[in-house]
Scaffold this active site. Structure first.
Site, PDB file in Angstrom:
ATOM      1  N   GLU A   1      43.575  43.243  36.258  1.00 28.10           N
ATOM      2  CA  GLU A   1      43.043  41.964  35.780  1.00 28.10           C
ATOM      3  C   GLU A   1      43.715  40.760  36.430  1.00 28.10           C
ATOM      4  O   GLU A   1      43.852  39.690  35.826  1.00 28.10           O
ATOM      5  CB  GLU A   1      43.175  41.879  34.249  1.00 28.10           C
ATOM      6  CG  GLU A   1      42.453  43.006  33.511  1.00 28.10           C
ATOM      7  CD  GLU A   1      42.688  42.981  32.003  1.00 28.10           C
ATOM      8  OE1 GLU A   1      43.221  41.975  31.495  1.00 28.10           O
ATOM      9  OE2 GLU A   1      42.346  43.976  31.342  1.00 28.10           O
TER      10      GLU A   1
ATOM     11  N   GLU B   1      38.888  49.616  31.197  1.00 31.69           N
ATOM     12  CA  GLU B   1      39.244  49.247  29.828  1.00 31.69           C
ATOM     13  C   GLU B   1      37.981  48.776  29.131  1.00 31.69           C
ATOM     14  O   GLU B   1      37.149  48.091  29.729  1.00 31.69           O
ATOM     15  CB  GLU B   1      40.277  48.109  29.775  1.00 31.69           C
ATOM     16  CG  GLU B   1      41.694  48.489  30.123  1.00 31.69           C
ATOM     17  CD  GLU B   1      42.665  47.321  29.947  1.00 31.69           C
ATOM     18  OE1 GLU B   1      42.379  46.442  29.073  1.00 31.69           O
ATOM     19  OE2 GLU B   1      43.669  47.274  30.660  1.00 31.69           O
TER      20      GLU B   1
END
Length: 338
Positions: free
Chosen positions: A178, A270
């Site tokens: 991320e 995720e």
């Protein structure tokens, strides 16, 4: 009938590391063989409290195919503060049960932790707002203390990955996740230092430590942060839609596919809510695996009072997911050891 067909899902099982282990090659071959046809179920466990696997089994009668683990507490700046470490051992046990192992690393900054309660403590030292560690300085000045500490930390995690390699365990390895969001320190200074760090980590782990059991899962989430096809085996996206939004997330799937012209496997590395399997097939976005995040995405309550939480994915949807013909659960995995 699924719309997931054509060259986008015909990925060759060629790993970026030419010296990849037989185990890593075998896992990649399996992933490529089912890509576009089936999705592996997956679940992240909590770093200290780990009831997620059993909670899913209690509800569905099945276990996930992919177990998610985290090297967070192996970060040297956490080790020196007494952090509990068990994920390497838990991952070994998961592999012994026949499961697939994926690791991320919430990398606590090597130094310069603000350590100011309540939300800037050393325990949150992977967040940009909890450290003044400067990745740009580290990557632009190889003689700096910061660069030396980067190497120290990479070497510490390499030692854990070496334990897994020695045990014959391939790892879906997802570091620097991320990054483009900027909320983690490795993404705080823009794409250039982060890409440099990714390449440094790859070179250090592959050539210096001779870690050949890794399948490199890049999770930067923006095209400008992509380090290049020769540094990426698989592309991952992390998506947290509103509670009980079972949409396929096809837009994000197509965005991930646009990062490169090469055919790469795309995974939901995720998730909070688990997307609906029928919608995924209809929309032509069959994520290679999902990995539901831990804690309140799975359970509520403490100790013996824990129960499955329906806040994000309701119980019927979870059961449907784990019994859907499109998904693969632990009991359906082939023998990936030999």
């Amino acid at each position: 009938m699924t719309k997931a067909s054509g060259s986008r899902f015909e990925v060759q099982p060629d790993l970026i590391n030419p010296a990849a282990s037989d185990q890593a090659k075998r896992l990649m071959e399996y992933l490529c063989s089912i890509y576009g046809k089936r999705m592996l179920t997956g679940q992240q466990i909590g770093v200290v409290s780990t009831p997620e696997f059993d909670m899913i089994h209690e509800v569905t009668g099945k276990y996930p195919a992919v177990g998610g683990f985290d090297f967070m507490n192996y970060s040297p700046s956490r080790v020196e503060r007494g952090a509990e470490r068990q994920d390497t051992d838990l991952a070994m046990k998961w592999w012994d049960r026949g499961g697939i192992v994926t690791f991320c690393w919430h990398w606590n900054a090597p130094k310069d932790l603000i350590d100011l309660p309540p939300d800037r403590t050393w325990g949150r030292g992977f967040y940009t707002n909890a450290t003044t560690f400067d990745i740009a300085r580290a990557m632009s000045e190889p003689s700096s203390e910061e660069y030396g500490l980067i190497i120290r930390d990479i070497d510490a995690i390499a030692a854990e990955l070496k334990r897994l390699q020695d045990a014959g365990i391939p790892v879906l390895w997802r570091p620097l996740h991320e990054a483009s969001g900027g909320w983690f320190w490795w993404g705080a200074k823009g794409p250039e230092p982060c890409i440099a760090l990714w390449k440094l980590m790859y070179e250090r782990m592959t050539h210096h430590h001779e870690l050949n059991n890794l399948i490199w899962v890049w999770n930067g989430q923006h095209k400008d942060w992509y380090p290049g096809d020769s540094y990426v085996d698989i592309i991952g996206e992390d998506i947290y839609p509103p509670a009980r939004d079972y949409g396929s997330q096809s837009e994000r799937f197509r965005t991930a596919a646009s990062y490169t012209d090469a055919a790469k496997i795309i995974a939901l590395t995720e998730n909070g809510v688990i997307p609906d399997l029928d919608l995924m097939q209809e929309d032509g976005c069959p994520w290679a695996w999902n990995c539901t995040w831990y804690g309140n995405f799975v359970f509520t309550g403490e100790g013996n009072n824990r129960r499955y939480s329906e806040e994000y994915t309701d119980e019927l949807q979870l059961i449907r997911t784990y019994h859907h013909p499109f998904t693969v659960t632990l009991d359906e995995l082939p023998d990936l050891k030999g």
